[in-house]
Scaffold this active site. Sequence first.
Site, short mmCIF file in Angstrom:
data_model
loop_
_atom_site.label_atom_id
_atom_site.label_comp_id
_atom_site.label_asym_id
_atom_site.label_seq_id
_atom_site.Cartn_x
_atom_site.Cartn_y
_atom_site.Cartn_z
NE ARG A 65 32.15 10.92 15.38
CZ ARG A 65 33.11 10.56 16.23
NH1 ARG A 65 33.27 9.30 16.51
NH2 ARG A 65 33.89 11.45 16.81
CB THR A 66 32.11 15.06 9.31
OG1 THR A 66 31.28 15.23 10.44
CG2 THR A 66 31.51 15.79 8.13
CE LYS A 126 53.91 26.55 -0.15
NZ LYS A 126 53.92 26.35 -1.61
NE ARG A 184 34.00 19.55 10.61
CZ ARG A 184 33.66 18.59 11.46
NH1 ARG A 184 34.51 18.19 12.38
NH2 ARG A 184 32.47 18.04 11.40
CG HIS A 232 27.79 19.42 11.28
ND1 HIS A 232 27.86 18.85 10.03
CD2 HIS A 232 28.70 18.75 12.05
CE1 HIS A 232 28.78 17.88 10.05
NE2 HIS A 232 29.29 17.80 11.27
N1 ASP Z 1 31.26 16.27 15.48
C1 ASP Z 1 30.29 17.32 15.74
C2 ASP Z 1 30.74 18.61 15.09
O1 ASP Z 1 31.68 18.63 14.35
C3 ASP Z 1 29.98 17.46 17.18
C4 ASP Z 1 31.10 17.89 18.08
O2 ASP Z 1 32.24 18.14 17.64
O3 ASP Z 1 30.84 17.98 19.28
O4 ASP Z 1 30.11 19.63 15.32
#
Ligand code: ASP
Length: 314
Positions: free
Chosen positions: A58-59, A86, A107, A135
């Site tokens: 989703r993100t 690498k 991320r 987050h």
């Molecule tokens: N998608 C959210 C996160 O990246 C929640 C999860 O992974 O549980 O933190």
Amino acid sequence: MDEGRLQHLTTIKSVPKALIDELLISAEEMKKLVRSKGGDNRLQHKVLALAFYEPSTRTNCSFQAAMLRLGGSILAINEETSSVKKGESLEDTIITLACYTDAIILRHPMKGSATAAASLSSKPIINAGDGVGEHPTQALLDLFTIKTEMGYIGTTPGAPPMVVTLLGDLLNGRTVHSLVRVLAQFSGIRLILVSPPELALPNDIIEELKSLGTSLSWQSLEDAIPSTDVLYVTRIQKERFSNKAEYDAVSGSYIVNTELMKNAKSKMIVMHPLPRLQEISTDFDTDPRAAYFRQMENGMYLRMALLDYFLGKK
Ligand code: ASP
């Protein structure tokens, strides 16, 4: 440059209430834009980097969709296809991406990685999850969802305080760490924490909330359900456990299903940052109170608002 403008978004703590309000209004406008015209070209010739060192559906996809809907372009790397494989450091990767793009969505499994990246990036760093840290963009879309679904956040004339119950892995769930911090900025919020004892909210966050005067209580799920306005469910973060036995000991220890929800208010919502494992049974999905898929859609509108803030004409 406007002194009050954020240069990066690494922690929700850096986002003032006035900006939160502005972003929520902007997200609503983005929703109308997408629904009426699909988008526009305000970010034409801007390039967004997505550097994801942990899995994401989703993100990642909602940031990509948000950029594309505003006429911009995207450049995505991960640890498998880039020089990270690498052995290149995060620092050098960030410096590289900052040369080619206008903002970087990061991320990374290490808590504090976004702050570290921001200290050497000439372009905005947006934290899309730093290990068990935070987050912040999820917290903003969660707020947008509460506002859209409930009509208000915290207080509204004539209504008692809004009860937000946080359920699940409050120790490792970074979305919860950001959400409770941002909710603490609103008056009229009562937080109820429900988790297996080993997965309780970290003490430093509890102390932070107490110092802000946030109302906190600890209850069982069954006791919390009748008074809850927003039930925020999270999965147990398996990837953060050092051994399987510890995960197995807590896995499956709570479940939200139609039976449990018979005791909940008729006007309340159930949220989940997703992915869901077994903690919300799929038979609840058709209940009008199940807001998690609408919440997921809201992610794109809120991220459009954020990209407009960081990359649009000021
Ligand atoms: N998608 C959210 C996160 O990246 C929640 C999860 O992974 O549980 O933190």
